[in-house]
Design an enzyme around this catalytic site. Sequence first.
Site, short mmCIF file in Angstrom:
data_model
loop_
_atom_site.label_atom_id
_atom_site.label_comp_id
_atom_site.label_asym_id
_atom_site.label_seq_id
_atom_site.Cartn_x
_atom_site.Cartn_y
_atom_site.Cartn_z
N ARG A 100 15.90 31.39 87.56
CA ARG A 100 15.43 30.69 85.74
C ARG A 100 14.06 31.38 85.45
O ARG A 100 13.62 30.77 84.13
CB ARG A 100 15.33 29.84 85.71
CG ARG A 100 16.90 28.88 86.06
CD ARG A 100 18.03 29.63 85.05
NE ARG A 100 18.96 29.04 85.28
CZ ARG A 100 20.57 29.55 85.90
NH1 ARG A 100 19.65 30.15 86.99
NH2 ARG A 100 21.48 28.59 85.86
N GLU B 196 14.62 23.09 82.72
CA GLU B 196 15.05 24.36 81.81
C GLU B 196 15.05 24.57 80.81
O GLU B 196 15.49 25.74 80.65
CB GLU B 196 16.32 24.14 82.99
CG GLU B 196 16.95 25.43 83.09
CD GLU B 196 17.92 25.99 82.30
OE1 GLU B 196 17.95 26.82 82.02
OE2 GLU B 196 18.52 25.35 81.03
N CYS C 93 22.60 23.04 81.56
CA CYS C 93 21.82 21.87 81.78
C CYS C 93 20.25 22.25 81.16
O CYS C 93 18.64 22.85 80.68
CB CYS C 93 21.59 22.80 83.46
SG CYS C 93 22.87 23.16 84.21
N1 EPU Z 1 27.33 17.33 90.59
C1 EPU Z 1 26.76 15.42 90.76
N2 EPU Z 1 26.81 15.02 89.53
C2 EPU Z 1 26.79 15.40 88.05
C3 EPU Z 1 27.24 17.27 88.32
C4 EPU Z 1 26.37 17.68 89.45
O1 EPU Z 1 27.33 15.42 91.96
O2 EPU Z 1 26.97 15.21 87.25
C5 EPU Z 1 26.86 17.74 92.28
C6 EPU Z 1 27.89 18.56 92.63
O3 EPU Z 1 29.51 17.95 92.67
C7 EPU Z 1 27.48 20.04 93.05
C8 EPU Z 1 26.05 19.37 92.97
O4 EPU Z 1 26.05 19.09 91.32
O5 EPU Z 1 27.98 19.23 94.32
C9 EPU Z 1 25.64 21.13 91.76
O6 EPU Z 1 26.48 20.90 90.98
P1 EPU Z 1 26.91 22.16 89.68
O7 EPU Z 1 28.16 22.68 90.87
O8 EPU Z 1 27.72 21.79 88.50
O9 EPU Z 1 25.68 23.08 89.42
P2 EPU Z 1 24.43 23.58 89.49
O10 EPU Z 1 23.84 23.60 90.71
O11 EPU Z 1 24.20 21.10 88.66
C10 EPU Z 1 23.76 25.26 88.02
C11 EPU Z 1 23.61 25.83 86.92
C12 EPU Z 1 24.36 25.75 85.62
C13 EPU Z 1 25.87 26.84 85.60
C14 EPU Z 1 26.37 26.22 87.54
C15 EPU Z 1 27.15 27.02 88.00
C16 EPU Z 1 20.84 24.73 86.65
C17 EPU Z 1 19.93 24.15 86.31
N3 EPU Z 1 21.99 24.77 86.86
O12 EPU Z 1 24.38 24.01 87.87
O13 EPU Z 1 23.73 27.24 84.31
O14 EPU Z 1 26.12 26.54 85.21
O15 EPU Z 1 25.38 26.03 88.53
O16 EPU Z 1 26.56 27.59 88.64
O17 EPU Z 1 20.98 26.00 87.67
C18 EPU Z 1 22.17 26.35 83.02
O18 EPU Z 1 21.50 26.86 83.09
O19 EPU Z 1 22.11 25.92 81.31
C19 EPU Z 1 23.66 25.86 83.54
C20 EPU Z 1 24.02 24.77 82.84
#
Ligand code: EPU
Length: 308
Positions: free
Chosen positions: A176, A295, A225
Amino acid sequence: MWRMSLKRNLNCPLEEGKRLAPLSAMGVGGEAEFFMEPADTRDVCELFRIRREAGFPLYILGGGTNVVFADGLLRGVVLSSRRLSDFRWNEDGNGDVLAEVEAGCSLPRLAAEAAEKGFAGMEFAQGIPGTVGGAVAGNAGAAGRSVGDLLEEVTAVEEDGGVRKWKRGEYGCSYRRCSLFSPGRFFAGCKMRLRRASRAEVERDGEVFRRVRSSQPRGVKSAGCVFKNPEGDSAGRLLDRSGCKGLRIGGAVVSDVHANFILNSGGATGSDILELMERCRDIVFRKMGISLEPEIKLLGFGMDLFSV
Ligand code: EPU
């Protein structure tokens, strides 16, 4: 004085008192003193030359999908890239395809067209809303892939109003973050390298990323996010474990679907969003000992903790 210079020297209209909420996916914010949406980079250069002398505040806006505007009047100029949105596909001689893209081009639209043509590499971007310029600025990505992986060259309007092309190797991209990002630099366009593949292959690879997106709230007013993932963990997971889901301040609420999304459930203000972010961050820090970093870009909030 600078107001007169802008009015005199720009080719595009200079709108006064532009409402900002409709320009952002979060749907909050006040008014811009001035707003411009040039169709020619020369207007951006002119703006930067005038600003160099006068030093007024400048806010650069792409698709408005990753920003929150403050309430009230934003003094200075909001510059939108939306009308600089051309793109074309070029051969590079080695069998690859180079997408030559202006900053205001929609990233998912570009990704969809690449998929249709069977050009591989940007499947991850199919579900990321926003413009290419914004995606470069924040090195947008999903599931370990990001725009920086594709960049061959970035064209920028520099603070002095000159145009500079930055070649791969002259800048760095990490999670990012693009090292070229600066509030005083306008990303005018870029070249992205894609690989020729089949439509079926690109379609299949895109499915993985579409599935990931399906765990996120849809059809809501949000800026994606809110916090960056800390090294080795997920902000969403930490916020969820800390009990943040459903927390509300005014019209701003933490999504029940994914805890790293704050939604405008109706009538939220920029201050509601900021306050809710601060509350969430405090809770996670108290419970988990981790200090989350925003972010999303907070525009016009002044020198507070979260401003960019
Ligand atoms: N999780 C929870 N509770 C929640 C949300 C997530 O327990 O409310 C857990 C999920 O179950 C999973 C882990 O956290 O085990 C990761 O969650 P997720 O797969 O949703 O990915 P993320 O790390 O939250 C990142 C990016 C997203 C992108 C997704 C998919 C960041 C801050 N976020 O989310 O990007 O779409 O991966 O690759 O890097 C954005 O940049 O606006 C964004 C949404």
